[in-house]
Scaffold this motif. Structure first.
Motif, mmCIF file in Angstrom:
data_model
loop_
_atom_site.group_PDB
_atom_site.id
_atom_site.type_symbol
_atom_site.label_atom_id
_atom_site.label_comp_id
_atom_site.label_asym_id
_atom_site.label_seq_id
_atom_site.Cartn_x
_atom_site.Cartn_y
_atom_site.Cartn_z
ATOM 1 N N TYR A 145 -14.687 3.278 2.304
ATOM 2 C CA TYR A 145 -13.897 3.803 3.422
ATOM 3 C C TYR A 145 -12.482 4.101 2.940
ATOM 4 N N ILE A 146 -12.121 5.390 2.979
ATOM 5 C CA ILE A 146 -10.793 5.825 2.550
ATOM 6 C C ILE A 146 -10.010 6.187 3.805
ATOM 7 N N THR A 147 -9.033 5.367 4.145
ATOM 8 C CA THR A 147 -8.317 5.539 5.401
ATOM 9 C C THR A 147 -7.370 6.740 5.356
ATOM 10 N N ALA A 148 -6.861 7.118 6.532
ATOM 11 C CA ALA A 148 -5.923 8.238 6.619
ATOM 12 C C ALA A 148 -4.644 7.958 5.836
ATOM 13 N N ILE A 149 -4.058 9.033 5.317
ATOM 14 C CA ILE A 149 -2.767 9.013 4.625
ATOM 15 C C ILE A 149 -2.841 8.200 3.339
ATOM 16 N N SER A 150 -3.925 8.404 2.583
ATOM 17 C CA SER A 150 -4.109 7.753 1.285
ATOM 18 C C SER A 150 -3.964 8.775 0.163
ATOM 19 N N VAL A 162 -15.739 -0.515 -0.691
ATOM 20 C CA VAL A 162 -14.282 -0.726 -0.730
ATOM 21 C C VAL A 162 -13.675 -0.239 0.581
ATOM 22 N N THR A 163 -12.656 -0.954 1.064
ATOM 23 C CA THR A 163 -11.994 -0.593 2.309
ATOM 24 C C THR A 163 -10.502 -0.411 2.086
ATOM 25 N N PHE A 164 -9.997 0.781 2.419
ATOM 26 C CA PHE A 164 -8.563 1.048 2.465
ATOM 27 C C PHE A 164 -8.084 0.839 3.905
ATOM 28 N N THR A 165 -6.835 0.372 4.072
ATOM 29 C CA THR A 165 -6.267 0.209 5.406
ATOM 30 C C THR A 165 -4.886 0.855 5.472
ATOM 31 N N ASN A 166 -4.435 1.176 6.703
ATOM 32 C CA ASN A 166 -3.134 1.859 6.828
ATOM 33 C C ASN A 166 -2.267 1.358 7.980
ATOM 34 N N ASP A 167 -2.654 0.262 8.617
ATOM 35 C CA ASP A 167 -1.912 -0.205 9.796
ATOM 36 C C ASP A 167 -1.722 -1.711 9.735
ATOM 37 N N ASN A 168 -0.526 -2.145 9.328
ATOM 38 C CA ASN A 168 -0.234 -3.576 9.252
ATOM 39 C C ASN A 168 -0.100 -4.248 10.612
ATOM 40 N N PHE A 169 -0.049 -3.450 11.678
ATOM 41 C CA PHE A 169 0.145 -3.996 13.026
ATOM 42 C C PHE A 169 -1.169 -4.095 13.800
ATOM 43 N N LEU A 170 -2.278 -3.667 13.178
ATOM 44 C CA LEU A 170 -3.605 -3.759 13.778
ATOM 45 C C LEU A 170 -3.642 -3.183 15.199
ATOM 46 N N GLY A 171 -3.036 -2.024 15.352
ATOM 47 C CA GLY A 171 -3.141 -1.307 16.612
ATOM 48 C C GLY A 171 -2.202 -1.746 17.707
ATOM 49 N N ARG A 172 -1.270 -2.641 17.414
ATOM 50 C CA ARG A 172 -0.354 -3.147 18.437
ATOM 51 C C ARG A 172 1.058 -2.629 18.195
ATOM 52 N N THR A 173 1.764 -2.332 19.272
ATOM 53 C CA THR A 173 3.147 -1.839 19.339
ATOM 54 C C THR A 173 3.250 -0.372 18.914
ATOM 55 N N GLU A 174 4.156 0.341 19.542
ATOM 56 C CA GLU A 174 4.433 1.728 19.156
ATOM 57 C C GLU A 174 5.184 1.790 17.827
ATOM 58 N N GLU A 175 5.847 0.704 17.472
ATOM 59 C CA GLU A 175 6.607 0.649 16.233
ATOM 60 C C GLU A 175 5.726 0.916 15.013
ATOM 61 N N ARG A 176 4.443 0.536 15.117
ATOM 62 C CA ARG A 176 3.538 0.671 13.975
ATOM 63 C C ARG A 176 3.427 2.106 13.482
ATOM 64 N N PHE A 179 5.138 3.364 10.374
ATOM 65 C CA PHE A 179 4.835 2.747 9.084
ATOM 66 C C PHE A 179 3.426 3.054 8.575
ATOM 67 N N PHE A 180 2.683 3.911 9.273
ATOM 68 C CA PHE A 180 1.333 4.241 8.806
ATOM 69 C C PHE A 180 1.364 4.758 7.378
ATOM 70 N N LYS A 181 0.593 4.158 6.518
ATOM 71 C CA LYS A 181 0.469 4.651 5.140
ATOM 72 C C LYS A 181 -0.715 3.965 4.482
ATOM 73 N N GLY A 182 -1.631 4.769 3.955
ATOM 74 C CA GLY A 182 -2.735 4.203 3.199
ATOM 75 C C GLY A 182 -2.314 3.838 1.787
ATOM 76 N N PRO A 183 -3.215 3.267 1.013
ATOM 77 C CA PRO A 183 -2.925 2.921 -0.381
ATOM 78 C C PRO A 183 -2.726 4.156 -1.258
ATOM 79 N N THR A 184 -2.072 3.930 -2.399
ATOM 80 C CA THR A 184 -1.952 4.938 -3.452
ATOM 81 C C THR A 184 -2.558 4.372 -4.722
ATOM 82 N N LEU A 185 -3.526 5.080 -5.285
ATOM 83 C CA LEU A 185 -4.111 4.714 -6.565
ATOM 84 C C LEU A 185 -3.587 5.687 -7.612
#
Length: 251
Positions: A145-150, A162-176, A179-185
């Motif tokens: 799974y390759i998440t958005a903005i990777s 393998v799982t990529f993630t892009n949201d450290n806030f797990l869907g909570r708060t508009e502030e998140r 900061f959306f950003k997937g991993p960079t390899l």
């Protein structure tokens, strides 16, 4: 079969049963299209490509009201390069570009605003979300799974599940949304089966992440990281470095 009068069709194109080809589609010479394939408006399929049964090319994205990464905008047509192979039951969105000699396995999904470099392999059941860049000679194996903005640079290897993630806030708060950003390899990085990579993490050139690892901090180049959370184990052996592989071409 339905073929729009505005579609431009090359020589020696082969069609299965129940194919739908919409307005302004361009299909170049020697393309093979399987049964029940739908080619949406404006899609370009270049010479020698093969499209498997039940695949949809050029789908427009649907936007859920709560989606944070899908934009409502006009997208350029999907472009499939020369001698690309796309398996059965795949969905590839408008706004994507697959360059020459890409291979896509059955049941894969590739979203809009994605570009995939030459000779890259997208394995069976892989999901590539929107706003993602994938380089040349990359291999992404089954059900990753390759998440958005990777960003995945050239010659990377990504093992199954393998799982990529892009949201450290797990869907909570508009502030998140700031900061959306997937991993960079970086070039030549390798990720083992069932590893999880947290948002915004950078995996350095020729680094190796072991199977089952959870990566919470950036990984330096040419290092092996293991565990939960990931910790440095040792250097990548010199015989495994990309520069020492017979298939490597300095691009």
């Amino acid at each position: 079969m339905y073929i729009s009068k505005s579609a431009k069709l090359g020589k020696d194109v082969e069609y299965g049963y129940n194919v739908v080809i919409e307005d302004n589609v361009v299909i170049e010479d020697e393309v093979v299209i399987g049964h029940n394939v739908v080619v949406r408006e404006g899609t370009v399929i270049k010479k020698g490509s093969v499209i498997g049964d039940n695949t949809v090319l050029g789908k427009r994205p649907f936007k859920a009201k709560s989606s944070a990464t899908t934009e409502e905008k006009e997208l350029l047509p999907l472009v499939i390069g020369e001698y690309v192979t796309i398996g059965a039951n795949c969905v590839i969105y408008r706004g994507a570009v697959l360059n020459n000699f890409v291979f896509v396995g059955d049941l894969a999904s590739i979203r809009e605003d994605v570009e995939i470099g030459e000779f890259t392999i997208i394995g069976r059941g892989v999901t590539v979300e929107n706003k993602t860049s994938i380089g040349r000679y990359v291999k992404i194996e089954t059900e990753a799974y390759i998440t958005a903005i990777s960003t995945i640079e050239d010659y990377c290897f990504i093992a199954p599940e393998v799982t990529f993630t892009n949201d450290n806030f797990l869907g909570r708060t508009e502030e998140r949304k700031k900061f959306f950003k997937g991993p960079t390899l970086k070039v030549g990085a390798r990720i083992g089966a069932n590893a999880t990579i947290l948002p915004g993490i950078v995996i350095g050139e020729d680094a190796l992440v072991a199977a089952g690892t959870v990566v919470t901090k950036n990984v330096p180049p040419r290092k092996i990281y293991v565990g939960v959370p990931a910790k440095e184990l040792r250097d990548v052996p010199s015989e495994q470095l990309l520069e020492n592989q017979s298939f490597y071409k300095n691009l």
